[in-house]
Write a protein that holds these residues in place. Sequence first.
Motif: not given
Length: 141
Positions: A53, A60, A64, A78, A80, A82, A100-101, A103
Motif C-alpha cells: 500500500e 500514484a 500524478n 487521475e 491509479r 497497483e 499503473a494507469e 487518465r
Amino acid sequence: MHTDHPEAEAALFTAVATNTTGIAGESAVAGGLRVAVAPPTATDRDGATNPEELLALAWATCLNASARVVAGPGIEVEARAEISLHRRTDGEGFEFAARAELRFPGQNPASAAALAAAAHERCPVSRMLAGRSSVSVSAVA
C-alpha cells in the motif's frame, strides 16, 4: 547510514524511514509520520498498512505530479497504481508486480498515451521501479 550517491548531484531532499519490527509492528519517518504495519494477508489488519500500500501510494502520487508537469496547466490527471505481491517463481520468497494507469479526461487516446509515457519517464518512482535509479543496500555495524 550512507546516503551519498557520487554519480548524482546533491540531494534536494532525503527521507529517512526506519523499521525494527518487520512486517508486524511500526514503521516511522524520522521526525514525523509513524504507521502501524501488518502483513497484507492478515485477516484483521486493524487499520495497519503494508509495503504494498505504501509503495502504491508513493507511485500514484509521483505519477500524478509528473503527469501534471508534462501535461501542463488545465489538463486534469487521475493516477491509479497497483502493487501486487507474488511468490517468486525462481526461488524462495516474494516479489512485487507493479501496474499503473493514468487518465487524462478530455484527451484523445494518442495524446493521453504520449502524456502517460512522458510522465512515466519523468516520475522518480517509475524510474526506480524500472531499475533506472541508484539503489543500494549495505550492512552496518
